[in-house]
Design an enzyme around this catalytic site. Structure first.
Site, PDB file in Angstrom:
ATOM      1  N   TYR A  23       0.867  -1.127   0.153  1.00  0.00           N
ATOM      2  CA  TYR A  23       0.208  -0.190   0.252  1.00  0.00           C
ATOM      3  C   TYR A  23       1.214   1.283   0.031  1.00  0.00           C
ATOM      4  O   TYR A  23       2.110   1.493   1.119  1.00  0.00           O
ATOM      5  CB  TYR A  23      -1.158  -0.403   1.294  1.00  0.00           C
ATOM      6  CG  TYR A  23      -2.713  -0.090   1.088  1.00  0.00           C
ATOM      7  CD1 TYR A  23      -2.957   1.102   0.223  1.00  0.00           C
ATOM      8  CD2 TYR A  23      -3.011  -1.475   1.153  1.00  0.00           C
ATOM      9  CE1 TYR A  23      -4.246   0.851  -0.526  1.00  0.00           C
ATOM     10  CE2 TYR A  23      -4.609  -1.544   0.868  1.00  0.00           C
ATOM     11  CZ  TYR A  23      -4.867   0.020  -0.142  1.00  0.00           C
ATOM     12  OH  TYR A  23      -6.672  -0.235  -0.426  1.00  0.00           O
ATOM     13  N   GLU A  67      -0.272   4.435  -0.487  1.00  0.00           N
ATOM     14  CA  GLU A  67      -1.335   5.686  -1.265  1.00  0.00           C
ATOM     15  C   GLU A  67      -0.785   7.002  -1.199  1.00  0.00           C
ATOM     16  O   GLU A  67      -0.122   7.248   0.229  1.00  0.00           O
ATOM     17  CB  GLU A  67      -2.440   5.856   0.485  1.00  0.00           C
ATOM     18  CG  GLU A  67      -3.691   5.170  -0.578  1.00  0.00           C
ATOM     19  CD  GLU A  67      -5.069   5.400   0.351  1.00  0.00           C
ATOM     20  OE1 GLU A  67      -4.942   6.106   1.275  1.00  0.00           O
ATOM     21  OE2 GLU A  67      -5.657   4.872  -0.568  1.00  0.00           O
ATOM     22  N   ASP A 123      -5.480  13.941 -25.677  1.00  0.00           N
ATOM     23  CA  ASP A 123      -4.849  12.701 -25.324  1.00  0.00           C
ATOM     24  C   ASP A 123      -4.550  12.114 -26.222  1.00  0.00           C
ATOM     25  O   ASP A 123      -4.966  11.028 -27.196  1.00  0.00           O
ATOM     26  CB  ASP A 123      -6.853  12.180 -25.031  1.00  0.00           C
ATOM     27  CG  ASP A 123      -6.903  10.368 -24.286  1.00  0.00           C
ATOM     28  OD1 ASP A 123      -6.250   9.693 -24.476  1.00  0.00           O
ATOM     29  OD2 ASP A 123      -7.825  10.279 -24.704  1.00  0.00           O
ATOM     30  N   THR A 133      -2.285   6.184 -22.112  1.00  0.00           N
ATOM     31  CA  THR A 133      -2.608   4.825 -21.979  1.00  0.00           C
ATOM     32  C   THR A 133      -0.481   4.535 -21.894  1.00  0.00           C
ATOM     33  O   THR A 133      -0.620   5.928 -22.594  1.00  0.00           O
ATOM     34  CB  THR A 133      -3.309   3.770 -22.569  1.00  0.00           C
ATOM     35  OG1 THR A 133      -3.214   4.420 -23.828  1.00  0.00           O
ATOM     36  CG2 THR A 133      -4.770   4.641 -22.770  1.00  0.00           C
ATOM     37  N   LYS A 183      -0.500   0.396 -25.138  1.00  0.00           N
ATOM     38  CA  LYS A 183      -0.465   0.530 -26.678  1.00  0.00           C
ATOM     39  C   LYS A 183      -0.131   0.993 -27.432  1.00  0.00           C
ATOM     40  O   LYS A 183       1.197   0.042 -27.652  1.00  0.00           O
ATOM     41  CB  LYS A 183      -2.278   1.512 -27.365  1.00  0.00           C
ATOM     42  CG  LYS A 183      -3.463   1.589 -26.833  1.00  0.00           C
ATOM     43  CD  LYS A 183      -4.410   2.377 -26.605  1.00  0.00           C
ATOM     44  CE  LYS A 183      -5.923   2.211 -25.518  1.00  0.00           C
ATOM     45  NZ  LYS A 183      -6.897   3.182 -25.760  1.00  0.00           N
ATOM     46  N   ARG A 235      -0.917  -2.060 -18.483  1.00  0.00           N
ATOM     47  CA  ARG A 235      -1.877  -1.845 -18.894  1.00  0.00           C
ATOM     48  C   ARG A 235      -2.416  -0.596 -17.778  1.00  0.00           C
ATOM     49  O   ARG A 235      -1.428  -1.237 -16.799  1.00  0.00           O
ATOM     50  CB  ARG A 235      -3.194  -2.648 -18.686  1.00  0.00           C
ATOM     51  CG  ARG A 235      -4.794  -2.371 -18.766  1.00  0.00           C
ATOM     52  CD  ARG A 235      -5.387  -3.375 -19.093  1.00  0.00           C
ATOM     53  NE  ARG A 235      -4.879  -4.245 -20.372  1.00  0.00           N
ATOM     54  CZ  ARG A 235      -5.585  -3.560 -22.163  1.00  0.00           C
ATOM     55  NH1 ARG A 235      -6.503  -2.793 -21.475  1.00  0.00           N
ATOM     56  NH2 ARG A 235      -4.635  -4.143 -23.062  1.00  0.00           N
TER      57      ARG A 235
HETATM   58  C1  LIG Z   1      -7.600   3.538 -25.332  1.00  0.00           C
HETATM   59  C2  LIG Z   1      -8.349   4.930 -24.677  1.00  0.00           C
HETATM   60  C3  LIG Z   1      -8.433   5.450 -23.509  1.00  0.00           C
HETATM   61  C4  LIG Z   1      -8.485   4.504 -22.640  1.00  0.00           C
HETATM   62  O1  LIG Z   1      -8.184   3.728 -21.705  1.00  0.00           O
HETATM   63  P1  LIG Z   1      -7.778   2.630 -20.919  1.00  0.00           P
HETATM   64  O2  LIG Z   1      -7.202   2.436 -20.470  1.00  0.00           O
HETATM   65  O3  LIG Z   1      -9.479   1.844 -22.072  1.00  0.00           O
HETATM   66  O4  LIG Z   1      -9.118   2.906 -19.743  1.00  0.00           O
HETATM   67  C5  LIG Z   1      -8.620   6.744 -23.390  1.00  0.00           C
HETATM   68  N1  LIG Z   1      -8.851   7.853 -24.994  1.00  0.00           N
HETATM   69  C6  LIG Z   1      -7.828   7.175 -26.237  1.00  0.00           C
HETATM   70  C7  LIG Z   1      -8.117   8.134 -26.799  1.00  0.00           C
HETATM   71  C8  LIG Z   1      -8.161   5.967 -26.030  1.00  0.00           C
HETATM   72  O5  LIG Z   1      -7.565   5.780 -27.392  1.00  0.00           O
END
Ligand SMILES: *Cc1c(COP(=O)(O)O)cnc(C)c1O
Length: 431
Positions: free
Chosen positions: A47, A49, A193, A219, A222, A228
Site C-alpha cells: 500500500y 497512498e 489524449d 494509456t 498501446k 495496462r
Molecule cells: C484507449 C483510450 C483511452 C482509454 O484507455 P483505457 O486504459 O482503456 O481506460 C482513452 N482515450 C483514448 C483516446 C483511447 O484511445
C-alpha cells in the site's frame, strides 16, 4: 494450498490464442517479458497512498524509488517537467485530469465518438458526458480530416472550458498549434489524449502536443507497449488561473491539483507493481531499438494501406500517418459487425468501428479499425502486410465460405509459428 488449475489453464489458452492469431486491434500490443515480470511480483502487496516521499503508509522506501524512476524516465522521454504515473488506465487519467481542472457542468469540446473520438471525451454514457456539458467537433465529409473550422466556430460560440484533442480511431496527425490558438481565443484549456499514437510521439515521428497543449494524457499499453495503465503529463507547470487556493491560502500549482485529483480524488492506493512495469517500458522506449520499432510501425501501416487500396478498399482520409487504418466497408456491402465476426473465425482479430457519417448503429457499424502495432512487435515487416491483407480480403470477399475460412486460419496459424511470442517465458501453473 492447491494450485489453481483452472485459471492457469486459461492463461495458457490465452497465450496460445495470442501466439497463433493475427492481432490487428489498433489499441493492443505485446509488452515485453521484462514488463510482465515487473507486473507480477511482491510490489502488488504494497500500500502506498500518496506520492514518493509523501506517503500515508510506512515501508514505502523501495516503491518510492521505483515510482520516482518511472516519473523521471517519462519526463525524459517526452521532455516534460511533470508526470503522474498512478492512473490505473487511460480512462482514469482523463477522469482525474477533468476533476482537477473543471467543475461539474463546465463545458467541454471533444471529437465526436462516431467520428473517432473516445468515450471519455464527452460521451453521454460516460462520466465525461454526465458530469460535464459535452459538445463535439468532427471530421470533414469530403476528406475525413479534422474540421478545424467547425472546431473554431463551436469553441467561439460555446466558450468551452476545455478542448480535447486526440482520438481512438483517427489515422492522421493533429495540428496542435492551431488547436491552441483556438483555445486561447475562447479562453479554454487544451488536453491532448495521445493514448493511441503516444509511442510514435515519444520517438518524434509525429507532431508533439507538448509545446501547445496544457495537459497530455495517455494509456501506457498501446503504442507505448507497456503495461495496462495511464499517465498525465505537463510540459510546464503553472499556477491555476481558477483561483483555487491551498491550505495556507497559497495559489495551487496545476501539478498539485492533478496529483490531488488522482489521489485522493479518483483513486486509492497506486498499483506499484504496474508502476514498476511502466518504468521498465519507459526504459525500453528510451532505447534506439524502440525508434526502429516505431519507424517499422508507420512503414507497415503505409504498406497495409497500399495493399488495401489495391484491393478496392476505401479508407477514411485515404490512408494513414500513424499505426492504424479506418476502413469503410460500405462499397463492399458488409457491415463492420459481420467483418469482425467472420475474421475472428480465422484467428484475425480486428474491431468493428463507426466511420464518419455512419448510417449504421455502433453495434453494427460500417467500418473496421485495423492497427499494426502488435504485429510489428511480433516481427512482421512490409512484405508480410501484403499477405495479411490478402487473408483478410479472401475472407471478406466470401463471408459464408466456411472451408475458405478454415483454410485461411490454418495458413495463419502456420505462418505465426515463425514469429514466436515470448519464446523465453513459458506461462503455466508451474511458475
Ligand atoms: C484507449 C483510450 C483511452 C482509454 O484507455 P483505457 O486504459 O482503456 O481506460 C482513452 N482515450 C483514448 C483516446 C483511447 O484511445
Amino acid at each position: 494450498m492447491q494450485a489453481d488449475i483452472e485459471i492457469f489453464k486459461l492463461i495458457e489458452e490465452e497465450y496460445q490464442r495470442q501466439q497463433q492469431g493475427l492481432e490487428l486491434i489498433a489499441s493492443e500490443n505485446f509488452t515485453s517479458t521484462q514488463v510482465m515480470r515487473a507486473m507480477g511480483n511482491v510490489m502488488t502487496n504494497k500500500y502506498a497512498e500518496g506520492y514518493p516521499g509523501k506517503r500515508y503508509y510506512g515501508g514505502c522506501e523501495v516503491v518510492d524509488k521505483s515510482e520516482q524512476l518511472a516519473i523521471d524516465r517519462a519526463n525524459q522521454i517526452f521532455g516534460t517537467s511533470f508526470v503522474n504515473v498512478q492512473p490505473h488506465s487511460g480512462a482514469q487519467a482523463n477522469a482525474a485530469l477533468m476533476l482537477a481542472i473543471l467543475k461539474p457542468g463546465d463545458r467541454i469540446l471533444g471529437l465526436d465518438l462516431s467520428m473517432g473520438g473516445h468515450l471519455t471525451h464527452g460521451s453521454p454514457v460516460n462520466f465525461s458526458g454526465k458530469l460535464y456539458d459535452a459538445h463535439f467537433y468532427g471530421v470533414k465529409k469530403e476528406d475525413g480530416l479534422i474540421d478545424y473550422e467547425a472546431m473554431e466556430q463551436k469553441a467561439m460560440e460555446g466558450k468551452p472550458a476545455l478542448i480535447i484533442c486526440g482520438a481512438s480511431a483517427y489515422s492522421r496527425d493533429w495540428d496542435y498549434a492551431r488547436i491552441r490558438s483556438i483555445a486561447d481565443a475562447c479562453g479554454a484549456f487544451v488536453l491532448c489524449d495521445m493514448s493511441h499514437p503516444a509511442g510514435l510521439i515519444a520517438k518524434g515521428l509525429l507532431n508533439s502536443p507538448f509545446e501547445h497543449c496544457h495537459f497530455v494524457t495517455s494509456t501506457t499499453h498501446k503504442t507505448l507497449r507497456g503495461p495496462r495503465g495511464g499517465i498525465i503529463l505537463m510540459k510546464n507547470d503553472f499556477e491555476n488561473p481558477m483561483g483555487i487556493k491551498g491550505p495556507k491560502g497559497e495559489t495551487r500549482m496545476m501539478s498539485d491539483l492533478i496529483n490531488l485529483a488522482v489521489f485522493p480524488g479518483t483513486q486509492g492506493g497506486p498499483l506499484e507493481h504496474v508502476i514498476a512495469a511502466k518504468a521498465v517500458a519507459f526504459h525500453e522506449i528510451l532505447q534506439d531499438e524502440f525508434l526502429v520499432y516505431c519507424q517499422q510501425v508507420i512503414s507497415n501501416a503505409k504498406s497495409m494501406a497500399h495493399a488495401f487500396g489495391e484491393r478496392g478498399y476505401e479508407m477514411v482520409s485515404g490512408g494513414t500517418d500513424n499505426h492504424l487504418l479506418l476502413i469503410d466497408l460500405r462499397n463492399k456491402g458488409i457491415s463492420g459487425k459481420k467483418a469482425e465476426n467472420t475474421l475472428v473465425k480465422a484467428d484475425i482479430t480486428i474491431n468493428k468501428n463507426m466511420v464518419p457519417f455512419d448510417d449504421k448503429s455502433p453495434f453494427v457499424t460500417s467500418g473496421i479499425r485495423v492497427g499494426v502495432a502488435a504485429l510489428t512487435t511480433r516481427g512482421l515487416k512490409n512484405q508480410d502486410m501484403e499477405n495479411v491483407v490478402d487473408w483478410i480480403d479472401r475472407i471478406l470477399k466470401d463471408t459464408d465460405n466456411e472451408s475458405e475460412i478454415q483454410q485461411v486460419k490454418s495458413e495463419i496459424n502456420q505462418f505465426m509459428q515463425s514469429f514466436p511470442l515470448y519464446p523465453d517465458w513459458k506461462i503455466n501453473s508451474k511458475h
